[in-house]
Design a protein around this motif. Structure first.
Motif, PDB file in Angstrom:
ATOM      1  N   SER A  42       0.505  -1.404  -0.253  1.00 45.92           N
ATOM      2  CA  SER A  42      -0.439   0.064   0.055  1.00 45.92           C
ATOM      3  C   SER A  42       0.691   1.234  -0.086  1.00 45.92           C
ATOM      4  CB  SER A  42      -0.586   0.102   0.956  1.00 45.92           C
ATOM      5  OG  SER A  42      -0.205  -0.661   2.621  1.00 45.92           O
ATOM      6  N   MET A  43       2.226   0.981   0.568  1.00 47.69           N
ATOM      7  CA  MET A  43       2.931   2.702   0.452  1.00 47.69           C
ATOM      8  C   MET A  43       3.568   3.145  -0.935  1.00 47.69           C
ATOM      9  SD  MET A  43       3.472   3.199   3.364  1.00 47.69           S
ATOM     10  CE  MET A  43       3.102   3.023   4.370  1.00 47.69           C
ATOM     11  N   ARG A  44       3.082   2.358  -1.329  1.00 44.93           N
ATOM     12  CA  ARG A  44       3.264   3.514  -2.875  1.00 44.93           C
ATOM     13  C   ARG A  44       2.202   4.371  -3.159  1.00 44.93           C
ATOM     14  NH1 ARG A  44       6.383   1.412  -8.444  1.00 44.93           N
ATOM     15  NH2 ARG A  44       6.651  -0.516  -7.034  1.00 44.93           N
ATOM     16  N   SER A  45       0.808   3.675  -3.058  1.00 44.86           N
ATOM     17  CA  SER A  45       0.023   4.628  -3.664  1.00 44.86           C
ATOM     18  C   SER A  45      -0.348   6.140  -2.328  1.00 44.86           C
ATOM     19  CB  SER A  45      -1.185   3.643  -3.150  1.00 44.86           C
ATOM     20  OG  SER A  45      -1.426   2.200  -3.064  1.00 44.86           O
ATOM     21  N   VAL A  46      -0.206   5.146  -1.206  1.00 44.79           N
ATOM     22  CA  VAL A  46       0.168   6.210  -0.085  1.00 44.79           C
ATOM     23  C   VAL A  46       0.822   7.702  -0.293  1.00 44.79           C
ATOM     24  CG1 VAL A  46       0.042   6.942   2.307  1.00 44.79           C
ATOM     25  CG2 VAL A  46      -1.070   5.086   1.693  1.00 44.79           C
ATOM     26  N   GLY A  47       2.240   7.004  -0.845  1.00 46.74           N
ATOM     27  CA  GLY A  47       3.276   8.105  -0.980  1.00 46.74           C
ATOM     28  C   GLY A  47       3.127   8.467  -2.446  1.00 46.74           C
ATOM     29  N   ALA A  48       2.336   8.105  -3.231  1.00 47.60           N
ATOM     30  CA  ALA A  48       2.132   8.844  -4.246  1.00 47.60           C
ATOM     31  C   ALA A  48       1.477  10.300  -4.031  1.00 47.60           C
ATOM     32  CB  ALA A  48       1.200   8.006  -5.538  1.00 47.60           C
ATOM     33  N   VAL A  49       0.002  10.079  -3.483  1.00 47.36           N
ATOM     34  CA  VAL A  49      -0.898  10.930  -2.548  1.00 47.36           C
ATOM     35  C   VAL A  49      -0.279  11.884  -1.690  1.00 47.36           C
ATOM     36  CG1 VAL A  49      -2.791  11.164  -0.883  1.00 47.36           C
ATOM     37  CG2 VAL A  49      -2.735   9.152  -2.367  1.00 47.36           C
ATOM     38  N   TRP A  50       0.958  11.696  -1.336  1.00 50.54           N
ATOM     39  CA  TRP A  50       1.319  12.718  -0.366  1.00 50.54           C
ATOM     40  C   TRP A  50       2.806  13.078  -1.154  1.00 50.54           C
ATOM     41  CZ3 TRP A  50      -0.642  14.027   3.730  1.00 50.54           C
ATOM     42  CH2 TRP A  50      -1.257  14.110   4.707  1.00 50.54           C
ATOM     43  N   THR A  51       3.278  12.248  -1.911  1.00 41.70           N
ATOM     44  CA  THR A  51       3.756  13.161  -2.710  1.00 41.70           C
ATOM     45  C   THR A  51       3.278  14.279  -4.309  1.00 41.70           C
ATOM     46  OG1 THR A  51       4.961  11.317  -2.943  1.00 41.70           O
ATOM     47  CG2 THR A  51       6.103  12.676  -4.741  1.00 41.70           C
ATOM     48  N   SER A  52       2.325  14.163  -4.484  1.00 45.15           N
ATOM     49  CA  SER A  52       1.785  15.077  -4.872  1.00 45.15           C
ATOM     50  C   SER A  52       1.025  16.524  -4.068  1.00 45.15           C
ATOM     51  CB  SER A  52       0.444  14.273  -5.799  1.00 45.15           C
ATOM     52  OG  SER A  52       0.062  13.144  -5.309  1.00 45.15           O
ATOM     53  N   THR A  53       0.604  15.516  -2.948  1.00 48.68           N
ATOM     54  CA  THR A  53       0.197  16.870  -2.279  1.00 48.68           C
ATOM     55  C   THR A  53       0.891  17.943  -1.870  1.00 48.68           C
ATOM     56  OG1 THR A  53      -1.828  15.329  -0.971  1.00 48.68           O
ATOM     57  CG2 THR A  53      -1.389  17.218  -0.377  1.00 48.68           C
ATOM     58  N   GLY A  54       2.518  17.478  -1.645  1.00 49.67           N
ATOM     59  CA  GLY A  54       3.767  17.982  -1.226  1.00 49.67           C
ATOM     60  C   GLY A  54       4.012  19.002  -2.067  1.00 49.67           C
ATOM     61  N   ILE A  55       3.375  18.633  -3.560  1.00 52.12           N
ATOM     62  CA  ILE A  55       4.125  19.208  -4.675  1.00 52.12           C
ATOM     63  C   ILE A  55       2.773  20.439  -4.609  1.00 52.12           C
ATOM     64  CG2 ILE A  55       4.279  19.253  -7.450  1.00 52.12           C
ATOM     65  CD1 ILE A  55       5.736  16.287  -6.710  1.00 52.12           C
ATOM     66  N   ALA A  56       1.885  20.302  -4.742  1.00 50.87           N
ATOM     67  CA  ALA A  56       0.902  20.967  -4.564  1.00 50.87           C
ATOM     68  C   ALA A  56       1.053  22.171  -4.153  1.00 50.87           C
ATOM     69  CB  ALA A  56      -0.994  20.682  -4.861  1.00 50.87           C
ATOM     70  N   VAL A  57       0.769  21.752  -3.109  1.00 47.04           N
ATOM     71  CA  VAL A  57       1.128  22.741  -1.513  1.00 47.04           C
ATOM     72  C   VAL A  57       2.163  23.272  -2.427  1.00 47.04           C
ATOM     73  CG1 VAL A  57       1.949  22.823   1.090  1.00 47.04           C
ATOM     74  CG2 VAL A  57       0.225  21.542   0.384  1.00 47.04           C
ATOM     75  N   LEU A  58       3.397  22.973  -2.237  1.00 48.01           N
ATOM     76  CA  LEU A  58       5.042  24.105  -2.392  1.00 48.01           C
ATOM     77  C   LEU A  58       4.211  24.938  -3.622  1.00 48.01           C
ATOM     78  CD1 LEU A  58       7.483  24.049  -1.855  1.00 48.01           C
ATOM     79  CD2 LEU A  58       8.217  22.917  -3.612  1.00 48.01           C
ATOM     80  N   ILE A  59       3.836  24.584  -4.717  1.00 49.11           N
ATOM     81  CA  ILE A  59       3.327  25.722  -5.913  1.00 49.11           C
ATOM     82  C   ILE A  59       2.767  26.207  -5.639  1.00 49.11           C
ATOM     83  CG2 ILE A  59       1.966  25.336  -8.412  1.00 49.11           C
ATOM     84  CD1 ILE A  59       3.681  22.818  -8.843  1.00 49.11           C
ATOM     85  N   LEU A  60       1.259  26.074  -4.629  1.00 45.00           N
ATOM     86  CA  LEU A  60       0.370  27.039  -4.190  1.00 45.00           C
ATOM     87  C   LEU A  60       0.726  28.516  -3.912  1.00 45.00           C
ATOM     88  CD1 LEU A  60      -2.647  25.635  -3.736  1.00 45.00           C
ATOM     89  CD2 LEU A  60      -2.886  27.194  -5.039  1.00 45.00           C
ATOM     90  N   VAL A 103       2.789  33.686  -3.363  1.00 45.02           N
ATOM     91  CA  VAL A 103       3.866  34.493  -2.660  1.00 45.02           C
ATOM     92  C   VAL A 103       4.626  35.811  -3.575  1.00 45.02           C
ATOM     93  CG1 VAL A 103       5.847  34.944  -0.946  1.00 45.02           C
ATOM     94  CG2 VAL A 103       3.916  33.485  -0.343  1.00 45.02           C
ATOM     95  N   TRP A 104       4.819  35.078  -4.347  1.00 42.37           N
ATOM     96  CA  TRP A 104       5.134  35.551  -5.757  1.00 42.37           C
ATOM     97  C   TRP A 104       5.076  36.654  -6.186  1.00 42.37           C
ATOM     98  CZ3 TRP A 104       8.471  32.065 -10.414  1.00 42.37           C
ATOM     99  CH2 TRP A 104       8.654  33.393 -10.648  1.00 42.37           C
ATOM    100  N   SER A 105       2.600  35.355  -6.490  1.00 47.04           N
ATOM    101  CA  SER A 105       2.387  37.156  -7.221  1.00 47.04           C
ATOM    102  C   SER A 105       1.928  38.268  -6.566  1.00 47.04           C
ATOM    103  CB  SER A 105       1.304  36.243  -7.710  1.00 47.04           C
ATOM    104  OG  SER A 105       1.149  35.659  -6.823  1.00 47.04           O
ATOM    105  N   GLY A 106       2.856  38.174  -5.543  1.00 49.11           N
ATOM    106  CA  GLY A 106       1.479  39.126  -4.273  1.00 49.11           C
ATOM    107  C   GLY A 106       0.175  39.033  -4.301  1.00 49.11           C
ATOM    108  N   ALA A 107      -0.378  38.249  -4.379  1.00 51.88           N
ATOM    109  CA  ALA A 107      -1.871  38.190  -4.239  1.00 51.88           C
ATOM    110  C   ALA A 107      -2.287  38.772  -2.708  1.00 51.88           C
ATOM    111  CB  ALA A 107      -2.283  35.643  -3.924  1.00 51.88           C
ATOM    112  N   SER A 108      -2.482  39.350  -2.937  1.00 51.51           N
ATOM    113  CA  SER A 108      -3.427  39.895  -1.158  1.00 51.51           C
ATOM    114  C   SER A 108      -4.698  39.077  -0.558  1.00 51.51           C
ATOM    115  CB  SER A 108      -4.226  41.102  -2.126  1.00 51.51           C
ATOM    116  OG  SER A 108      -5.016  41.537  -2.270  1.00 51.51           O
ATOM    117  N   ASP A 109      -5.324  38.492  -1.570  1.00 51.26           N
ATOM    118  CA  ASP A 109      -6.360  37.092  -0.757  1.00 51.26           C
ATOM    119  C   ASP A 109      -5.496  36.408  -0.407  1.00 51.26           C
ATOM    120  OD1 ASP A 109      -8.380  36.372   0.339  1.00 51.26           O
ATOM    121  OD2 ASP A 109      -9.538  36.050  -1.010  1.00 51.26           O
TER     122      ASP A 109
END
Lengths: 99, 193
Positions: free
Chosen positions: B86-104, B109-115
């Motif tokens: 099961s670790m491969r699937s769980v790992g995939a979930v957390w890796t993609s979430t981590g990347i999404a969080v980082l990009i967001l 911060v970079w775009s200076g969005a105020s909201d």
């Protein structure tokens, strides 16, 4: 008796090799140390049996370095899974015949 | 090959069953990771609010968390381990979430969005999605409660006053990551190796 006795795969039949395939059948992968601990075998015996399974293409190995030390990750192949399933089915047939 | 007798056949079948069960029992230990990613952001929030050089709080803490995460994974690799199916699937979930969080986070911060409200809602919802997917894969009820905590936080972030968003984030981190991580660590310590 209903038919000829089933053939047992001699590669799977080895006690340690059967243990290794059975362990790996339920895992994505495992390393040498973990397999040694679970099977309570020696380095030499484990290495020789893993090599035999690898040679038969029943397991696949990925070798890498962790902190400058070699580490091997083992996983069962579809050929190995099929061989294990066939072996267990053959054992059950043999047991049925002997009852 | 010579056919084995009934006693040997039974021994082989018993060995197969024992080893199959040992393979199924193999589990990864992840309590430390939830604790790290719960306590780390809380320290960053505290530092940003009260400490010196607040601009450095998030980059420094996040880099430290990534390094510590990597070091623990390396050390674990040295000790010998098995990776459950099961670790491969769980790992995939957390890796993609981590990347999404980082990009967001970086994009906001970079775009200076105020909201920042939208960012909080998205981050909480992402954590909730990851916990939900993970608890379904692992069939693990306690993690469903953690997912629920993050879903509630995501909903609440739409309504609470902007000044309370940080408090909500701290509460969600405490209930969702630190609480779950501490419980998981306790359970893992009391489990035989």
């Amino acid at each position: 008796m209903s038919g000829p006795l089933p053939e047992l795969d001699p590669i799977v039949h080895g006690q340690l090799r059967l243990a290794l395939l059975s362990l790996l059948a339920n895992l994505d992968s495992a390393d040498f140390k973990w397999l040694r601990e679970k099977t309570a075998s020696t380095d030499g015996n484990l290495g020789a049996n893993l090599a035999k399974l690898e040679e038969a293409k029943y397991i696949a190995v990925t070798r890498k370095f962790i902190a400058k030390k070699p580490s091997s990750q083992y996983r069962i192949t579809s050929k190995g899974r099929k061989a294990l399933t066939g072996y267990i089915a053959a054992l059950k047939t043999l047991l049925g015949d002997s009852l | 090959m010579e056919q084995p007798g009934p006693a040997e056949v039974l021994t082989r079948l018993r060995l197969f069953e024992e080893m199959t069960a040992a393979g199924r029992r193999a589990t990864e230990r992840w309590g430390w990771s939830f604790l790290l990613w719960g306590v780390g952001p809380l320290i960053a929030m505290l530092w940003e609010a009260r400490g010196p050089y607040p601009a450095l709080a998030w980059p420094v803490i996040l880099v430290l968390c990534v390094v510590m995460n990597g070091v623990v994974l390396k050390l674990r690799g040295r000790r010998g381990h098995a990776v459950p199916m099961s670790m491969r699937s769980v790992g995939a979930v957390w890796t993609s979430t981590g990347i999404a969080v980082l990009i967001l986070a970086v994009a906001t911060v970079w775009s200076g969005a105020s909201d920042f409200r939208f960012l909080y809602v998205a981050l909480f919802a992402l954590a909730a999605v990851a916990h939900t997917a993970s608890c379904v894969i692992l069939k693990w009820f306690p993690q469903a409660l953690t997912a629920l905590a993050w879903w509630c936080a995501a909903l609440a972030a739409c309504f609470v006053p902007a000044a309370r968003l940080q408090t909500l984030a701290a509460a969600a981190l405490l209930a969702g990551n630190v609480g779950f991580g501490a419980w998981l660590t306790y359970k893992e310590r009391s489990r035989p190796a």
